[in-house]
Design a protein around this motif. Sequence first.
Motif, short mmCIF file in Angstrom:
data_model
loop_
_atom_site.label_atom_id
_atom_site.label_comp_id
_atom_site.label_asym_id
_atom_site.label_seq_id
_atom_site.Cartn_x
_atom_site.Cartn_y
_atom_site.Cartn_z
N MET A 158 -30.52 25.21 -23.69
CA MET A 158 -31.15 25.67 -22.52
C MET A 158 -32.74 25.53 -22.43
O MET A 158 -33.23 25.74 -23.77
CB MET A 158 -30.86 27.25 -22.56
CG MET A 158 -30.91 27.85 -20.93
SD MET A 158 -32.77 28.33 -20.70
CE MET A 158 -32.69 29.87 -21.86
N THR A 159 -33.43 25.21 -21.45
CA THR A 159 -35.01 25.39 -21.39
C THR A 159 -35.14 26.07 -19.97
O THR A 159 -34.14 26.26 -19.22
CB THR A 159 -35.61 24.04 -21.22
OG1 THR A 159 -35.11 23.34 -20.40
CG2 THR A 159 -35.21 23.46 -22.57
N LEU A 160 -36.39 26.41 -19.70
CA LEU A 160 -36.78 27.12 -18.42
C LEU A 160 -36.63 26.21 -17.32
O LEU A 160 -35.88 26.58 -16.35
CB LEU A 160 -38.13 27.52 -18.63
CG LEU A 160 -38.78 28.39 -17.27
CD1 LEU A 160 -38.07 29.72 -17.22
CD2 LEU A 160 -40.29 28.37 -17.53
N GLU A 161 -36.89 24.78 -17.63
CA GLU A 161 -36.81 23.91 -16.41
C GLU A 161 -35.11 23.95 -16.10
O GLU A 161 -34.97 23.82 -14.71
CB GLU A 161 -37.41 22.52 -17.09
CG GLU A 161 -37.59 21.66 -15.79
CD GLU A 161 -38.33 20.43 -16.60
OE1 GLU A 161 -38.48 20.39 -17.64
OE2 GLU A 161 -38.47 19.35 -15.70
N ARG A 162 -34.19 23.82 -16.98
CA ARG A 162 -32.92 23.45 -16.74
C ARG A 162 -32.22 24.86 -16.13
O ARG A 162 -31.38 24.66 -15.45
CB ARG A 162 -32.22 23.13 -18.18
CG ARG A 162 -32.45 21.86 -18.71
CD ARG A 162 -31.62 21.32 -19.87
NE ARG A 162 -30.37 21.44 -19.68
CZ ARG A 162 -29.58 21.37 -21.00
NH1 ARG A 162 -29.83 21.03 -21.94
NH2 ARG A 162 -28.17 21.65 -20.61
N LEU A 163 -32.81 25.90 -16.45
CA LEU A 163 -32.22 27.27 -15.99
C LEU A 163 -32.79 27.30 -14.66
O LEU A 163 -32.15 27.90 -13.60
CB LEU A 163 -33.33 28.26 -16.88
CG LEU A 163 -32.39 29.57 -16.72
CD1 LEU A 163 -31.10 29.71 -17.15
CD2 LEU A 163 -33.22 30.83 -17.20
N SER A 164 -33.79 26.65 -14.17
CA SER A 164 -34.51 26.82 -12.74
C SER A 164 -33.25 26.34 -11.56
O SER A 164 -33.38 27.14 -10.62
CB SER A 164 -35.50 26.17 -12.59
OG SER A 164 -36.48 26.09 -13.23
#
Lengths: 205, 319
Positions: free
Chosen positions: A31-37
């Motif tokens: 998980m990264t912030l970008e993928r969570l978006s």
Amino acid sequence: MNLWFVWLEMKCPECLERIHDHAEECPHCGMTLERLSSAYEGLELEVHDGVHDVAGVLKLETRKQMRAAVKACEKQFEGVSVAVSFVALRNEQTLEAYGFYLMNLGEFFRGSVWQTEMVDGRGRVILVVDVEGKRVGLSYGYYFDGHVREKENFDVLSAGHASLLEGEMVTGCEQILISLKGLLKKAVTRANAANAVKTKKGVKR
Amino acid sequence: MKRLVIYFFLWWCFSGSAFSQSARSGEMHGSQGLAVTEEILTELDLPDWCWAGAHIYEEVERNFRLVDGELLDTYFGKLPASGLNDPQHILDDEQRQVIEELIAAHDMKSALPLYVNVLAHGQKMALSEDDVKSKLSGMFKEKNAMVIFYYYGYSRGVNGYVMLDEQGFIEGWEVDELFLKSARDASLQVGGDAQMESFVREFSKRSFWLEQKLITPVRAEKNLPTNEHGKSNSSGSWDDFMETVRSHSLTLVLAFWALAAGAWYFLWSRKWRKFILPQGEVPTRLGADNGANVSHTIEFSDATVSLTDQYEKAQSREL
């Protein structure tokens, strides 16, 4: 282990596994912030005067009441901003991940002034209430790393438990915010002490 | 025969008939006079063992010396500031201090100040009682006082006088009892050097009753106006309160400032103190700029799931 001795951990907001404090992505779930978006796309991210109500539980009067409670909570602090978010999460969404998402991508306004660039978001605390899943949690900015204990966090949330069980969201959140003020005082004091030690060490070197 | 008499005399002296053991010094004190003793001893051809550890000196206390002349003036001259007058230095420093403290404690509570004159056991004053009284009147000049003449080493031989400003010398069985019973109790309670201390303490205690009888209280009850039931109206309590306030004004002011400082600190720390969160460089993770912490959450969906259950669940998760 007693929670009193446990500092707030650096965990992945998605899978809740422990991660390194420099991890660019979660080694467990990637998980990264970008993928969570993608999971939270479409949610309203504008937070006005510390109150964010995408679940639509607040009326005009209670919104004012909530804003006053937020203001009272952050009144004695410099570099700390507090927000409350009411949200109705879907099944695949989690409270932790949503708090993380809002913390980093939220647009914060004070009156009509956009605050995101003016106020350091790393000193922000967000109280997230999932009105659908009936859960409540707190997200802290980076500046609180190592200065908040799990037990203290639990006690703060417990302050509003009875009211939240009764369905009195605003009262429950107000009680949590009053208790949060005490926790923030302790955390800021600890942060200052740690900072002083760090400065002293730096001077010695 | 002569030698036999002398040996008997010596035995009599050393066995305690003519000598007294002083608890203070632990030495033998003769009572027959130094000159006579020395004369007798020089006539004797005593063996060395008799002399080992023997000291011969005159004990003034037993000589019934008359208090007169300059010595007399020291007893009837100036009023002693501490209330204790011991011109012959009969008391040691420690005893003097104890007696002075007792007198001071008495004077603080009593309207009849205590004056203690110390004389040696057996001494006599070269004055008649009338002369003593006239001298005391001159000294105290119509002041309230209780004057004690204490013969050190013999508390039962104590005498003294009680004076009131307008009435002069007070006489009667109460005064006699005060001296006699205090002396009796002191002699029964302790022996030796502590007897004087005990006497002064007893005397101070007993004099309370005499004072109650002789002196009208300074703060007498007021004749307050009464209602139809004969009960006084309550305005007196306000006066009493104000008097208490005035007499404790310094304490009250200090207490007020202490409370104000405490209240100010409390308000400052709870309301006005600024907490500044230090800022700077911190490690970031998961591509997030502001924060990536995760704390435990609380559920409020079901009233049967208690906080304790949730706390234990959180604890077990940490394990």
